[in-house]
Design an enzyme around this catalytic site. Structure first.
Site, PDB file in Angstrom:
ATOM      1  N   GLY A  13       0.812  -1.222   0.000  1.00  0.00           N
ATOM      2  CA  GLY A  13       0.000   0.000   0.000  1.00  0.00           C
ATOM      3  C   GLY A  13       0.839   1.263   0.000  1.00  0.00           C
ATOM      4  O   GLY A  13       0.405   2.299   0.489  1.00  0.00           O
ATOM      5  N   GLY A  14       2.042   1.177  -0.545  1.00  0.00           N
ATOM      6  CA  GLY A  14       2.885   2.372  -0.636  1.00  0.00           C
ATOM      7  C   GLY A  14       3.537   2.756   0.689  1.00  0.00           C
ATOM      8  O   GLY A  14       4.188   3.789   0.783  1.00  0.00           O
ATOM      9  N   LEU A  34      15.569   4.233  -8.230  1.00  0.00           N
ATOM     10  CA  LEU A  34      15.634   4.670  -9.628  1.00  0.00           C
ATOM     11  C   LEU A  34      15.056   6.078  -9.731  1.00  0.00           C
ATOM     12  O   LEU A  34      14.028   6.378  -9.117  1.00  0.00           O
ATOM     13  CB  LEU A  34      14.877   3.677 -10.519  1.00  0.00           C
ATOM     14  CG  LEU A  34      15.380   2.225 -10.450  1.00  0.00           C
ATOM     15  CD1 LEU A  34      14.545   1.320 -11.340  1.00  0.00           C
ATOM     16  CD2 LEU A  34      16.845   2.139 -10.864  1.00  0.00           C
ATOM     17  N   HIS A  83       3.072   7.019  -3.703  1.00  0.00           N
ATOM     18  CA  HIS A  83       3.228   5.615  -4.124  1.00  0.00           C
ATOM     19  C   HIS A  83       1.881   4.922  -4.326  1.00  0.00           C
ATOM     20  O   HIS A  83       1.808   3.699  -4.381  1.00  0.00           O
ATOM     21  CB  HIS A  83       4.070   4.811  -3.124  1.00  0.00           C
ATOM     22  CG  HIS A  83       5.426   5.379  -2.858  1.00  0.00           C
ATOM     23  ND1 HIS A  83       6.332   5.606  -3.857  1.00  0.00           N
ATOM     24  CD2 HIS A  83       6.013   5.776  -1.716  1.00  0.00           C
ATOM     25  CE1 HIS A  83       7.442   6.113  -3.346  1.00  0.00           C
ATOM     26  NE2 HIS A  83       7.273   6.246  -2.042  1.00  0.00           N
ATOM     27  N   LYS A 126      -1.524   4.447  -6.774  1.00  0.00           N
ATOM     28  CA  LYS A 126      -1.945   4.698  -8.151  1.00  0.00           C
ATOM     29  C   LYS A 126      -3.209   5.556  -8.208  1.00  0.00           C
ATOM     30  O   LYS A 126      -4.107   5.375  -7.378  1.00  0.00           O
ATOM     31  CB  LYS A 126      -2.202   3.356  -8.840  1.00  0.00           C
ATOM     32  CG  LYS A 126      -0.961   2.498  -8.901  1.00  0.00           C
ATOM     33  CD  LYS A 126      -1.298   1.036  -9.139  1.00  0.00           C
ATOM     34  CE  LYS A 126      -0.056   0.180  -9.000  1.00  0.00           C
ATOM     35  NZ  LYS A 126      -0.371  -1.258  -8.946  1.00  0.00           N
ATOM     36  N   GLU A 162       4.885  -6.499 -10.895  1.00  0.00           N
ATOM     37  CA  GLU A 162       5.118  -5.061 -11.015  1.00  0.00           C
ATOM     38  C   GLU A 162       6.593  -4.793 -11.302  1.00  0.00           C
ATOM     39  O   GLU A 162       7.472  -5.387 -10.653  1.00  0.00           O
ATOM     40  CB  GLU A 162       4.701  -4.349  -9.733  1.00  0.00           C
ATOM     41  CG  GLU A 162       3.215  -4.510  -9.450  1.00  0.00           C
ATOM     42  CD  GLU A 162       2.700  -3.593  -8.355  1.00  0.00           C
ATOM     43  OE1 GLU A 162       1.510  -3.236  -8.414  1.00  0.00           O
ATOM     44  OE2 GLU A 162       3.471  -3.244  -7.443  1.00  0.00           O
ATOM     45  N   ASN A 191       1.781  -8.966  -6.934  1.00  0.00           N
ATOM     46  CA  ASN A 191       0.528  -8.954  -6.188  1.00  0.00           C
ATOM     47  C   ASN A 191      -0.216 -10.238  -6.510  1.00  0.00           C
ATOM     48  O   ASN A 191      -0.518 -10.518  -7.673  1.00  0.00           O
ATOM     49  CB  ASN A 191      -0.313  -7.735  -6.547  1.00  0.00           C
ATOM     50  CG  ASN A 191       0.274  -6.446  -6.001  1.00  0.00           C
ATOM     51  OD1 ASN A 191       0.269  -5.427  -6.658  1.00  0.00           O
ATOM     52  ND2 ASN A 191       0.826  -6.489  -4.800  1.00  0.00           N
ATOM     53  N   ARG A 200      -3.181 -11.370  -6.270  1.00  0.00           N
ATOM     54  CA  ARG A 200      -4.631 -11.160  -6.145  1.00  0.00           C
ATOM     55  C   ARG A 200      -5.134 -10.374  -7.342  1.00  0.00           C
ATOM     56  O   ARG A 200      -4.349  -9.909  -8.166  1.00  0.00           O
ATOM     57  CB  ARG A 200      -4.894 -10.345  -4.883  1.00  0.00           C
ATOM     58  CG  ARG A 200      -4.082  -9.063  -4.895  1.00  0.00           C
ATOM     59  CD  ARG A 200      -4.470  -8.068  -3.845  1.00  0.00           C
ATOM     60  NE  ARG A 200      -3.486  -7.017  -3.720  1.00  0.00           N
ATOM     61  CZ  ARG A 200      -3.407  -5.934  -4.470  1.00  0.00           C
ATOM     62  NH1 ARG A 200      -4.281  -5.753  -5.440  1.00  0.00           N
ATOM     63  NH2 ARG A 200      -2.471  -5.019  -4.293  1.00  0.00           N
ATOM     64  N   VAL A 260      -7.033  -3.528  -8.407  1.00  0.00           N
ATOM     65  CA  VAL A 260      -8.010  -2.456  -8.645  1.00  0.00           C
ATOM     66  C   VAL A 260      -8.097  -2.170 -10.148  1.00  0.00           C
ATOM     67  O   VAL A 260      -9.179  -1.988 -10.701  1.00  0.00           O
ATOM     68  CB  VAL A 260      -7.586  -1.169  -7.892  1.00  0.00           C
ATOM     69  CG1 VAL A 260      -8.534  -0.019  -8.189  1.00  0.00           C
ATOM     70  CG2 VAL A 260      -7.488  -1.416  -6.393  1.00  0.00           C
TER      71      VAL A 260
HETATM   72  P1  ADP Z   1       3.807  -1.422  -2.353  1.00  0.00           P
HETATM   73  O1  ADP Z   1       3.808  -2.892  -2.110  1.00  0.00           O
HETATM   74  O2  ADP Z   1       3.708  -0.642  -1.085  1.00  0.00           O
HETATM   75  O3  ADP Z   1       2.848  -0.982  -3.419  1.00  0.00           O
HETATM   76  P2  ADP Z   1       6.024  -1.339  -4.299  1.00  0.00           P
HETATM   77  O4  ADP Z   1       7.280  -2.088  -4.080  1.00  0.00           O
HETATM   78  O5  ADP Z   1       5.067  -1.898  -5.298  1.00  0.00           O
HETATM   79  O6  ADP Z   1       5.284  -1.082  -2.882  1.00  0.00           O
HETATM   80  O7  ADP Z   1       6.358   0.145  -4.723  1.00  0.00           O
HETATM   81  C1  ADP Z   1       5.353   1.128  -4.858  1.00  0.00           C
HETATM   82  C2  ADP Z   1       5.878   2.321  -5.625  1.00  0.00           C
HETATM   83  O8  ADP Z   1       7.039   2.867  -4.959  1.00  0.00           O
HETATM   84  C3  ADP Z   1       6.371   1.991  -7.031  1.00  0.00           C
HETATM   85  O9  ADP Z   1       5.327   1.964  -7.980  1.00  0.00           O
HETATM   86  C4  ADP Z   1       7.333   3.138  -7.254  1.00  0.00           C
HETATM   87  O10 ADP Z   1       6.611   4.323  -7.541  1.00  0.00           O
HETATM   88  C5  ADP Z   1       7.998   3.321  -5.907  1.00  0.00           C
HETATM   89  N1  ADP Z   1       9.254   2.511  -5.807  1.00  0.00           N
HETATM   90  C6  ADP Z   1       9.372   1.272  -5.266  1.00  0.00           C
HETATM   91  N2  ADP Z   1      10.644   0.804  -5.382  1.00  0.00           N
HETATM   92  C7  ADP Z   1      11.362   1.774  -6.002  1.00  0.00           C
HETATM   93  C8  ADP Z   1      12.723   1.911  -6.436  1.00  0.00           C
HETATM   94  N3  ADP Z   1      13.624   0.932  -6.238  1.00  0.00           N
HETATM   95  N4  ADP Z   1      13.084   3.065  -7.068  1.00  0.00           N
HETATM   96  C9  ADP Z   1      12.192   4.061  -7.274  1.00  0.00           C
HETATM   97  N5  ADP Z   1      10.894   3.992  -6.893  1.00  0.00           N
HETATM   98  C10 ADP Z   1      10.468   2.884  -6.277  1.00  0.00           C
END
Ligand code: ADP
Length: 461
Positions: free
Chosen positions: A176-177, A215, A247, A249, A287, A301, A303, A306
């Site tokens: 969840g960011g 990144l 973080h 969407k 992802e 994910n 599951r 959304v």
């Molecule tokens: P969650 O499980 O909380 O959704 P994620 O690992 O999917 O976490 O990451 C959510 C968002 O965080 C990504 O879509 C991106 O925007 C940012 N993010 C995650 N890892 C990185 C990274 N290594 N570099 C830059 N941004 C990142």
């Protein structure tokens, strides 16, 4: 594929309990009804008047408004399933959808969990073990070790130097960011680790952290997969979910613009291979961050997501029905060669929140007008007179459009947003309307930081 002998009889359930609320409860119920399945809706006290309760075959209140006492209460959900004679449980997204113990408890109760096995959820739910599994399957990952951070400060400093600043510290159990912290340079490294560890311990029940390269200008691109119990898996194309705030969407689209088929093809096939290797069943999303022509896996994910509708509209596959059929033990109805993605689709998440401050807005919807017409779909559970409660996520509707080209889909979304009226509560519709007028977004020239920068500029203006 792992043995699931008790799962092999096709069509073994005829009643599905939907362990969720809101638009996704309505969406899953529709899929069940179209498949000729009976449905059991559940609710908390705050959701007693949910419209999908009226159209379900059974509707049971399972607890007070707080999610911890209702939608997260595993015992109450299993009791409701038994009382209503359900043979399967669909967890939707959020709540218990990625809880391995719940998947296990459902199956131990003699019911089918409409999702992967507990072991797949556990492997992919821990971001470190997921990364390890992906590296083993040949899927490219963000640079950084596939092991938890040790305690020794000197070793941690060494890992950060090896990766190169900026780095990001992430909770292995995060979601969840939340549970992420960017570290621009060495002098704030240990403080960032201490804060994230504490946050992870409190929010996810585990202090386990890992580190990877942060990144600077990636896009968020994801791959939708669907697998059956018979060793078949396909990917249904890709989505771009770079439009994020904190973080999270906000707008999603399929396909991701400007990605040549020969670049994405091997990544899609690697995801399919990874599914076969871990014996994955049902729907899932891989992802990735995409930067300078390269893909880096960040998480899976396990599951329904959304944003699944944008893939449904481009691939023509009803992902929820396919997911339920896979859980019934049926083989996939399509091969990879049958998957063709056509046109372009956008989804806007309509949230009950202030369009400037983004603070949640609860209250009664006094007036509602929804757009309709070719290529327009609205997934929602709200209606005029509906009371938006403060207890849950602020998502009240998803507006989805489909058109032959990206430009036409953008125009369609602009017009659909213009026709959408929600009164009585605040929504993010004015913000979405402004976003769809933005030039860089129209050209598909955005990355995961674009929306935050755009908001900053708007506030400053
Ligand atoms: P969650 O499980 O909380 O959704 P994620 O690992 O999917 O976490 O990451 C959510 C968002 O965080 C990504 O879509 C991106 O925007 C940012 N993010 C995650 N890892 C990185 C990274 N290594 N570099 C830059 N941004 C990142």
């Amino acid at each position: 594929m792992p043995e699931r002998p008790e799962q092999s009889a096709a069509g073994r359930f005829d009643t599905v309990l939907i362990a969720n609320r809101g638009e996704i409860a309505a969406r899953i119920q529709r899929a069940c009804r179209e498949l000729g399945l009976k449905t059991v809706a559940i609710c908390s006290e705050a959701d007693r008047h949910a419209p999908y309760g009226k159209t379900a075959d059974s509707f049971l209140c399972i607890g007070p408004s707080t999610a911890a006492k209702s939608y997260l209460n595993q015992d109450a959900i299993l009791l409701a399933a038994r009382l209503a004679g359900a043979g399967a449980v669909h967890p939707g997204y959020g709540f218990l959808s990625e809880n391995a113990a719940f998947s296990d408890a459902v199956e131990k109760a003699g019911l089918t969990f409409i999702g992967p096995t507990a072991s797949s959820i556990a492997t992919m739910g821990d971001k470190i073990s997921a990364k390890r599994a992906m590296i083993a399957a040949g899927v490219p990952c963000v640079p950084g070790p596939d092991t938890a951070l040790p305690d020794d400060p000197a070793t941690i400093e060494h890992i950060a130097l090896e990766i190169g600043y900026p780095v990001i510290i992430k909770a292995a159990g995060g979601g969840g960011g939340r549970g992420m912290r960017v570290v621009p340079k060495a002098d704030v490294l240990h403080e960032a680790i201490a804060l994230t560890r504490e946050e992870a311990r409190k929010a996810f029940g585990s202090p386990s952290l890992y580190m990877e390269k942060f990144l600077l200008h990636p896009r968020h691109i994801e791959i939708q997969v669907i697998c059956d119990d018979h060793g078949n898996a396909v990917w249904l194309g890709h989505r771009d979910c770079s439009m994020q705030r904190r973080h999270q969407k906000v707008v999603e689209e399929a396909p991701a613009p400007g990605i040549a088929p020969d670049i994405i093809q091997p990544v899609g096939l690697a995801c399919v291979q990874a599914c076969l290797q871990i014996g994955y069943r049902g729907v899932g999303t891989f992802e990735f961050l995409y930067e300078d022509g390269a893909f880096y896996f960040i998480e899976m994910n396990t599951r329904l997501q959304v944003e699944h509708p944008v893939t449904e509209l481009t691939s023509g596959v009803d992902i929820v029905q396919a997911q339920i059929r896979a859980a019934q033990g049926h083989g996939l109805e399509l091969n990879q060669g049958d998957v063709t993605c056509e046109g372009h689709s956008f989804e806007c998440r309509i949230n009950a929140e202030d369009p400037e401050t983004f603070l949640p807005s609860a209250g009664v919807v006094t007036h509602l007008a929804l757009p309709a017409g070719p290529g327009i779909r609205v997934d929602t559970h709200i209606h005029a007179g509906y009371k938006v409660s403060p207890y849950y996520d602020s998502l009240i509707a998803k507006l989805i459009v489909h058109a032959p080209t990206r430009a036409e889909a953008m125009t369609r979304m602009r017009e659909a947003l213009a026709d959408t009226e929600v009164e009585g509560i605040s929504t993010n519709i004015p913000f979405l309307r402004a976003l769809f007028e933005d030039d860089a977004f129209s050209r598909g020239e955005t990355d995961i930081h674009y929306l935050e920068q755009w908001l900053k500029l708007r506030r400053a203006a």
